[in-house]
Enzyme design. Structure first.
Site, PDB file in Angstrom:
ATOM      1  N   MET A 140       0.818  -1.208   0.000  1.00 12.47           N
ATOM      2  CA  MET A 140       0.000   0.000   0.000  1.00 12.47           C
ATOM      3  C   MET A 140       0.859   1.270   0.000  1.00 12.47           C
ATOM      4  O   MET A 140       0.569   2.234   0.707  1.00 12.47           O
ATOM      5  CB  MET A 140      -0.956  -0.013   1.203  1.00 12.47           C
ATOM      6  N   ARG A 141       1.916   1.253  -0.777  1.00  8.96           N
ATOM      7  CA  ARG A 141       2.774   2.438  -0.914  1.00  8.96           C
ATOM      8  C   ARG A 141       2.920   2.769  -2.383  1.00  8.96           C
ATOM      9  O   ARG A 141       3.130   1.878  -3.213  1.00  8.96           O
ATOM     10  CB  ARG A 141       4.166   2.163  -0.340  1.00  8.96           C
ATOM     11  N   ASN A 151       1.286  -5.008 -10.389  1.00 14.33           N
ATOM     12  CA  ASN A 151       0.444  -4.697  -9.226  1.00 14.33           C
ATOM     13  C   ASN A 151      -0.932  -5.294  -9.431  1.00 14.33           C
ATOM     14  O   ASN A 151      -1.377  -5.460 -10.569  1.00 14.33           O
ATOM     15  CB  ASN A 151       0.324  -3.179  -9.063  1.00 14.33           C
ATOM     16  N   HIS A 180      -4.932  -4.547  -8.327  1.00 14.08           N
ATOM     17  CA  HIS A 180      -5.761  -3.471  -7.781  1.00 14.08           C
ATOM     18  C   HIS A 180      -7.207  -3.959  -7.667  1.00 14.08           C
ATOM     19  O   HIS A 180      -7.732  -4.576  -8.592  1.00 14.08           O
ATOM     20  CB  HIS A 180      -5.689  -2.236  -8.690  1.00 14.08           C
TER      21      HIS A 180
END
Ligand code: GAR
Length: 275
Positions: free
Chosen positions: A135-136, A157, A159
């Site tokens: 979560m960065r 990633n 999402h």
């Protein structure tokens, strides 16, 4: 001896790590020609670290909160010696927008954390970096050093929304509260924006009357657990490439977009069809 054809995957997590577990399971069950070479977290409490240790995967923690807190001081500490604010500014596509004075401190503080992340990853050579609930935001400082010009890019990633709708930190929540009738998840390559990179795969599912947000999250995660290993598998098989497309729009406008092209492969993957 490690198998030479196995994709070396590094994973970053912030929390529960159920996507990490899905990847570890896919590797263990022979559904993914890969091995997980490290799991890193931005906090020591991330449960994903335990999952990694249980599978014998090396772990490390980069304490983002502490590193970023140092940059709240005036004056802030110096950024990493190889950090160029001008280069980071020119490349980033993040909020706050260019011109906002907070942007410079944001970029410098992230680079400080990312320099520690790069150092922690260095002992573990990898082919692909997988963000599994990390979560960065990653900035150009980090992205350029990992990609080093590679095509396809080297950071993926997942999402919890059908991008480009609902980027940010609460994809299922934002989808649900908007009143959408369909929710979904997206796997994409990471670029300089927030959740804006070229899309590799998506899964959608209906939001039924009476579904709670919790129900949507649960269904969504089950889709994620199938989608992420499938996308990593495409990468491992060398079936992903990116293509820059240019579209002429009405009014003489021109749109350029980098998209992922999936190169055709065997209709039924080795090891049988995916459930
Ligand atoms: C997942 O739903 C993932 O899509 C999301 O965090 C959750 C992590 O779950 N990621 C993001 O929101 C990234 N912006 P997990 O730790 O159990 O895999």
């Amino acid at each position: 001896m490690p198998h030479p054809q196995l994709l070396r995957v590094g994973v970053l997590v912030s929390g529960g790590g159920t996507n990490l577990q899905a990847i570890l399971d896919a590797v263990r069950e022979g559904r993914l020609p890969a091995r997980v070479v490290f799991v890193g977290a931005d906090n020591a409490e991330a449960k994903g670290l335990e999952r990694a240790r249980a599978s014998g995967v090396p772990t490390f923690v980069v304490p983002y909160r502490e590193i970023l807190a140092r940059f709240a001081a005036d004056p802030p500490p110096p950024p990493p010696p190889d950090f160029s604010l001008a280069a980071a500014r020119a490349r980033q596509r993040l909020r706050p927008a260019a011109g906002d004075p907070r942007l410079d401190r944001f970029l410098a503080s992230r680079a400080a954390a990312e320099a520690e992340l790069l150092a922690a990853m260095r002992p573990y050579p990898f082919d692909l970096l997988v963000l599994a609930g990390f979560m960065r935001v990653l900035t150009p400082y980090f992205i350029d050093r990992v990609n080093a010009g590679a095509d396809p890019p080297r950071i993926m990633n997942i999402h919890p929304a059908l991008l480009p709708a609902f980027p940010g930190t609460d994809g299922y929540g934002d989808t649900f509260r908007y009143g959408c009738k369909v929710a979904g998840c997206t796997v994409h390559f990471v670029d300089y924006g927030e959740d804006t990179g070229p899309i590799i795969g998506q899964r959608a599912f209906p939001i039924e009357e009476g579904d709670t947000l919790e129900a949507v999250r649960r269904k969504g995660l089950e889709h994620e657990w199938r989608l992420y290993p499938e996308c990593i598998r495409l990468y491992a098989e060398g079936r992903l490439r990116t293509e820059r497309r240019v579209y002429e729009l009405p009014g003489g406008r021109r749109l350029t977009r980098t998209v992922v092209v999936i190169v055709p492969g065997p209709a039924i993957p080795p090891g049988g069809p995916q459930r």
